[in-house]
Design an enzyme around this catalytic site. Structure first.
Site, PDB file in Angstrom:
ATOM      1  N   ASP A 105      52.891  -9.386 -32.046  1.00  0.00           N
ATOM      2  CA  ASP A 105      52.870 -10.945 -31.351  1.00  0.00           C
ATOM      3  C   ASP A 105      54.375 -11.583 -31.702  1.00  0.00           C
ATOM      4  OD1 ASP A 105      50.391 -10.672 -30.436  1.00  0.00           O
ATOM      5  OD2 ASP A 105      49.263 -11.539 -32.093  1.00  0.00           O
ATOM      6  N   LYS A 144      49.293  -3.513 -30.425  1.00  0.00           N
ATOM      7  CA  LYS A 144      49.127  -4.280 -29.283  1.00  0.00           C
ATOM      8  C   LYS A 144      50.037  -5.315 -28.752  1.00  0.00           C
ATOM      9  CE  LYS A 144      46.578  -8.123 -30.353  1.00  0.00           C
ATOM     10  NZ  LYS A 144      47.328  -9.354 -29.286  1.00  0.00           N
ATOM     11  N   ASP A 149      46.961  -6.546 -24.298  1.00  0.00           N
ATOM     12  CA  ASP A 149      45.898  -7.603 -24.500  1.00  0.00           C
ATOM     13  C   ASP A 149      46.219  -8.786 -23.644  1.00  0.00           C
ATOM     14  OD1 ASP A 149      43.873  -9.066 -25.588  1.00  0.00           O
ATOM     15  OD2 ASP A 149      45.083  -9.769 -27.478  1.00  0.00           O
ATOM     16  N   LYS A 159      43.921 -10.150 -21.393  1.00  0.00           N
ATOM     17  CA  LYS A 159      42.519 -10.665 -21.006  1.00  0.00           C
ATOM     18  C   LYS A 159      42.321 -11.252 -19.591  1.00  0.00           C
ATOM     19  CE  LYS A 159      42.219 -12.446 -25.908  1.00  0.00           C
ATOM     20  NZ  LYS A 159      43.599 -12.107 -26.154  1.00  0.00           N
ATOM     21  N   LEU A 181      41.709 -12.234 -15.972  1.00  0.00           N
ATOM     22  CA  LEU A 181      40.108 -13.153 -15.666  1.00  0.00           C
ATOM     23  C   LEU A 181      40.673 -13.914 -14.316  1.00  0.00           C
ATOM     24  CD1 LEU A 181      37.331 -14.604 -15.826  1.00  0.00           C
ATOM     25  CD2 LEU A 181      38.467 -16.407 -16.992  1.00  0.00           C
ATOM     26  N   ASP A 182      40.105 -13.508 -13.261  1.00  0.00           N
ATOM     27  CA  ASP A 182      40.583 -13.743 -11.876  1.00  0.00           C
ATOM     28  C   ASP A 182      39.430 -13.416 -10.881  1.00  0.00           C
ATOM     29  OD1 ASP A 182      42.036 -14.772  -9.757  1.00  0.00           O
ATOM     30  OD2 ASP A 182      43.696 -14.801 -11.041  1.00  0.00           O
ATOM     31  N   ILE A 183      39.776 -13.264  -9.545  1.00  0.00           N
ATOM     32  CA  ILE A 183      39.092 -12.743  -8.534  1.00  0.00           C
ATOM     33  C   ILE A 183      39.069 -11.061  -8.585  1.00  0.00           C
ATOM     34  CG2 ILE A 183      39.153 -14.771  -6.956  1.00  0.00           C
ATOM     35  CD1 ILE A 183      41.337 -13.033  -5.321  1.00  0.00           C
ATOM     36  N   PRO A 184      37.799 -10.722  -8.074  1.00  0.00           N
ATOM     37  CA  PRO A 184      38.081  -9.366  -8.374  1.00  0.00           C
ATOM     38  C   PRO A 184      38.894  -8.491  -7.833  1.00  0.00           C
ATOM     39  CG  PRO A 184      35.803 -10.034  -7.730  1.00  0.00           C
ATOM     40  CD  PRO A 184      36.700 -11.280  -7.554  1.00  0.00           C
ATOM     41  N   ASN A 185      39.495  -8.749  -6.656  1.00  0.00           N
ATOM     42  CA  ASN A 185      40.602  -7.880  -6.222  1.00  0.00           C
ATOM     43  C   ASN A 185      41.891  -8.025  -7.070  1.00  0.00           C
ATOM     44  OD1 ASN A 185      41.623  -6.131  -3.985  1.00  0.00           O
ATOM     45  ND2 ASN A 185      43.071  -7.809  -3.514  1.00  0.00           N
ATOM     46  N   THR A 186      42.229  -9.211  -7.527  1.00  0.00           N
ATOM     47  CA  THR A 186      43.378  -9.484  -8.308  1.00  0.00           C
ATOM     48  C   THR A 186      43.188  -8.872  -9.458  1.00  0.00           C
ATOM     49  OG1 THR A 186      43.626 -11.697  -7.240  1.00  0.00           O
ATOM     50  CG2 THR A 186      44.601 -11.372  -9.632  1.00  0.00           C
ATOM     51  N   THR A 243      37.742 -15.104 -31.388  1.00  0.00           N
ATOM     52  CA  THR A 243      37.469 -15.344 -32.741  1.00  0.00           C
ATOM     53  C   THR A 243      38.157 -16.392 -33.096  1.00  0.00           C
ATOM     54  OG1 THR A 243      39.278 -13.957 -33.081  1.00  0.00           O
ATOM     55  CG2 THR A 243      37.133 -12.850 -33.267  1.00  0.00           C
ATOM     56  N   ARG A 259      41.276  -9.674 -42.046  1.00  0.00           N
ATOM     57  CA  ARG A 259      42.091 -10.032 -42.875  1.00  0.00           C
ATOM     58  C   ARG A 259      41.773  -9.535 -44.227  1.00  0.00           C
ATOM     59  NH1 ARG A 259      44.148 -12.067 -38.824  1.00  0.00           N
ATOM     60  NH2 ARG A 259      44.377 -14.098 -38.376  1.00  0.00           N
ATOM     61  N   GLY A 315      47.429  -8.954 -37.212  1.00  0.00           N
ATOM     62  CA  GLY A 315      48.714  -9.275 -36.771  1.00  0.00           C
ATOM     63  C   GLY A 315      49.645  -9.860 -37.809  1.00  0.00           C
ATOM     64  N   ARG A 316      49.640 -10.807 -38.068  1.00  0.00           N
ATOM     65  CA  ARG A 316      50.465 -11.726 -39.101  1.00  0.00           C
ATOM     66  C   ARG A 316      50.295 -10.972 -40.591  1.00  0.00           C
ATOM     67  NH1 ARG A 316      48.762 -17.573 -36.488  1.00  0.00           N
ATOM     68  NH2 ARG A 316      46.901 -16.249 -36.307  1.00  0.00           N
TER      69      ARG A 316
END
Length: 233
Positions: free
Chosen positions: A9, A31, A58, A60, A62-67, A120, A180, A208-209
């Site tokens: 990150d 990642k 990573d 994530k 989330l949009d219309i199915p074709n996109t 999370t 952690r 990550g950190r």
């Protein structure tokens, strides 16, 4: 055996690749998230894979199915070994994501498709839960929907991993962020130690950190791996 995924990150390629060189040969997975992917683009995936890493993209979706179908196809074509989508996008979106992955996957090398349940960083105060519904209830409902739609697994807190496995089967993967070595004061709320997460049934642990900001990132990664192994002895 659970695997450690180190989150790169960083805001730019130079820092990310410096960390990757430090961790090469110690961890298998890295990642690439929204910040680095947006700054650098898909070309960084090929460079990380040339260094021997498997790459979790990573974003994530989330949009219309074709996109989402096209986005997953592009991520896999760029070299992603694992991608994720939001299960809240619904059945048609999840099916479209699987189609996009299958269209881009090479013979004998099929990347993993995971569904995000509840981030999370969130707790009960952040969610419009129904009366009497807990975060665990919501996670299980989403995980079941993802399993029934053909996802390979979910992104969830280690606190829900055991219940997800019980509901969806041991072969349904759980990737758990918020790992952690000890208590930390940051934006992750539902956290676990490496040993706790593995004992709960997590298949992939994302850190990550706690690794990348450590004074000795390689040693920090080794400490994570040692604790992960200790839970299986």
């Amino acid at each position: 055996m659970a695997e450690l995924v180190v989150a790169l990150d960083f805001p730019d390629k130079a820092q990310a690749m410096e960390m990757a060189r430090t961790l090469a040969g110690t961890v298998t997975w890295v990642k690439v998230g929204l910040e680095l992917y947006t700054a650098q683009g898909p070309s960084i995936l090929a460079e990380l894979k040339d260094m021997g890493f498997k790459v979790f993209v990573d974003l994530k979706f989330l949009d219309i199915p074709n996109t989402v179908r096209g986005a997953v196809r592009s991520a896999v074509s760029a070299g992603a070994d694992m991608v994720n989508i939001h299960i809240t996008g619904g059945e048609r979106m999840m099916i479209a994501a699987r189609q996009g992955l299958d269209e881009a996957a090479s013979p004998g090398n099929k990347p993993l498709l995971l569904g995000v349940t509840v981030l999370t960083s969130m707790d009960e105060n952040d969610l419009p839960l129904a009366p009497g519904q807990s975060i665990a209830d919501l996670v299980l409902s989403l995980a079941k929907a993802g399993s029934e739609t053909g996802l390979d697994g979910v992104v969830c807190s280690g606190h829900e991993a055991t219940a997800v496995k019980k509901t969806c089967g041991n072969n349904f993967l759980c990737l758990t962020p918020g790992i952690r070595l000890a208590e930390a004061d940051d934006d992750q709320r539902r956290v676990m130690t490496p040993a706790q997460a593995v004992a709960a049934g997590a298949d992939f642990l994302v850190a990550g950190r706690p690794v990348t900001l450590a004074s000795d990132p390689k040693q920090a990664a080794l400490s994570f791996l040692e604790q992960m192994c200790s839970s299986t002895l």
